[in-house]
Scaffold this motif. Structure first.
Motif, mmCIF file in Angstrom:
data_model
loop_
_atom_site.group_PDB
_atom_site.id
_atom_site.type_symbol
_atom_site.label_atom_id
_atom_site.label_comp_id
_atom_site.label_asym_id
_atom_site.label_seq_id
_atom_site.Cartn_x
_atom_site.Cartn_y
_atom_site.Cartn_z
ATOM 1 N N GLY A 1 0.813 -1.211 0.000
ATOM 2 C CA GLY A 1 0.000 0.000 0.000
ATOM 3 C C GLY A 1 0.841 1.253 0.000
ATOM 4 N N CYS A 2 1.890 1.270 0.778
ATOM 5 C CA CYS A 2 2.780 2.432 0.802
ATOM 6 C C CYS A 2 3.479 2.612 -0.545
ATOM 7 N N ARG B 1 -6.795 9.222 -0.410
ATOM 8 C CA ARG B 1 -6.494 7.804 -0.661
ATOM 9 C C ARG B 1 -5.690 7.198 0.487
ATOM 10 N N ARG B 2 -4.797 7.948 1.036
ATOM 11 C CA ARG B 2 -3.994 7.432 2.144
ATOM 12 C C ARG B 2 -4.851 7.225 3.395
ATOM 13 N N PHE C 1 -6.746 4.110 2.884
ATOM 14 C CA PHE C 1 -5.864 2.960 3.090
ATOM 15 C C PHE C 1 -5.684 2.667 4.581
ATOM 16 N N SER D 1 -4.511 12.612 -3.010
ATOM 17 C CA SER D 1 -3.597 11.605 -2.467
ATOM 18 C C SER D 1 -3.796 11.444 -0.965
ATOM 19 N N LEU E 1 0.833 3.978 -3.098
ATOM 20 C CA LEU E 1 0.465 5.357 -2.786
ATOM 21 C C LEU E 1 1.641 6.310 -2.850
ATOM 22 N N ASN E 2 2.800 5.781 -3.209
ATOM 23 C CA ASN E 2 4.012 6.599 -3.345
ATOM 24 C C ASN E 2 4.333 7.337 -2.046
ATOM 25 N N VAL E 3 4.318 6.578 -0.957
ATOM 26 C CA VAL E 3 4.631 7.153 0.355
ATOM 27 C C VAL E 3 6.145 7.267 0.471
ATOM 28 N N VAL F 1 2.206 6.788 7.032
ATOM 29 C CA VAL F 1 1.485 7.082 5.789
ATOM 30 C C VAL F 1 1.264 8.583 5.615
#
Length: 322
Positions: free
Chosen positions: A217-218, A300-301, A304, A297, A221-223, A282
């Motif tokens: 997930g990270c 979305r995080r 998540f 974004s 989501l481009n964490v 996150v």
């Protein structure tokens, strides 16, 4: 010719004469009181003292370990050059193995951070367990940092920060979970040694699945600056505390209703704990990341995080079925 017998003259024994006075010998430095004169033998006390006098054993030098006997490799059919070559080859193989592990697994599991995550105290363990079971009114949830002598910033150890993840509680909870699962099956007269291995495998698979979900997930989501692997594993291991409470409720035979209520409470507490703890991973609060996360974004995080919190009921439901 006549022989006449003559008797021998009578024997005359000398008459002993004793002097009227025997002078004492002069005193010497070794015997200031003069010599002792014994007529026959010394008194018994002096004989016992003479017999019990300690005579130390002769000094034996300690052998030098550098001069110990070296095995004779010729008895094994090897000469000295062959033995040295074998030892060198073994050392090279060990060094190559260590280098391979350091290059391929050091980035995934930082061994140097294990000591940091086990730096706990009794006070921290008690307060951390209280936080996991009752996370409703805890504030703040942000982790503390400290500055090293070199000027770098790093997270404070769990001993000094209750919000810092550790591995001591998850590891002890995992072992306790396996033992309680074996106890429960034993009380139900269906215990088998394979229960220990099955419980351990189930627990490790759940932790691995939870970790992979968070990691993927990270990534999607481009964490940026994702938390360390050990931190994510530690966050996923706190669920065993609620699972243990649920299993204890089942051992007490309080009824299905109480068992269900305990399970739902443990799930809700663990879900909130994971939600607030993973928020720093996150959605970090650092000023450098506030402007880079757009509203879409960020939404979305947050979704998540809620999905990860809801999935705790699935993970815990798998663990309590022993």
């Amino acid at each position: 010719m006549s022989y006449y017998s003559r008797s021998p003259p009578p024997l005359q024994h000398p008459v002993p004469t004793h002097p009227a006075f025997i002078p004492e010998p002069p005193s010497t430095p070794a015997s200031p009181q003069g010599y002792q004169r014994f007529v026959s033998s010394p008194p018994p006390t002096q004989q016992y003292a003479a017999r019990t006098q300690y005579n130390p054993p002769p000094f034996q030098p300690i052998p030098n370990p550098q001069h110990q006997h070296i095995p004779d490799f010729a008895a094994w059919g090897m000469n000295d050059s062959t033995a040295q070559f074998g030892m060198h080859l073994g050392q090279t193989a060990v060094a190559a193995g260590q280098d391979y592990v350091q290059k391929n697994f050091a980035g995934m599991i930082p061994v140097t951070m294990l000591k940091h995550h086990f730096n706990v105290s009794n006070s921290y363990v008690m307060h951390k367990l209280q936080l996991v079971v009752f996370p409703w009114r805890h504030k703040p949830w942000t982790r503390k940092v400290r500055r090293t002598e070199a000027g770098h910033t790093e997270w404070q150890p769990p001993r000094d920060d209750i919000n810092s993840p550790d591995l001591y509680i998850p590891l002890m909870a995992l072992v306790t979970y396996i033992l309680i699962a074996a106890l429960q099956t034993g009380l139900q007269e269906r215990f088998h040694p394979q229960i220990l291995g099955t419980s351990a495998t189930r627990a490790l698979l759940v932790v691995l699945l939870d970790f992979l979900f968070v990691q993927c997930g990270c990534y999607l989501l481009n964490v940026q600056g994702t938390g360390q692997v050990v931190d994510l594993i530690a966050y996923g291991g706190y669920k065993f505390v609620g699972v243990i409470l649920t299993l204890f409720a089942g051992l007490l035979n309080l009824g299905t209703t109480v068992y269900t209520l305990v399970f739902l409470y443990a799930f809700a507490a663990n879900a909130l704990f994971v939600l607030r703890s993973l928020r720093s991973v996150v959605l970090p609060d650092s000023p450098a990341n506030v402007g880079t996360v757009n509203p879409a974004s960020r939404k979305r995080r947050i979704t998540f995080l809620f999905l990860e919190a809801v999935l705790q009921v699935v993970y815990m439901g798998i663990l309590v079925r022993v």
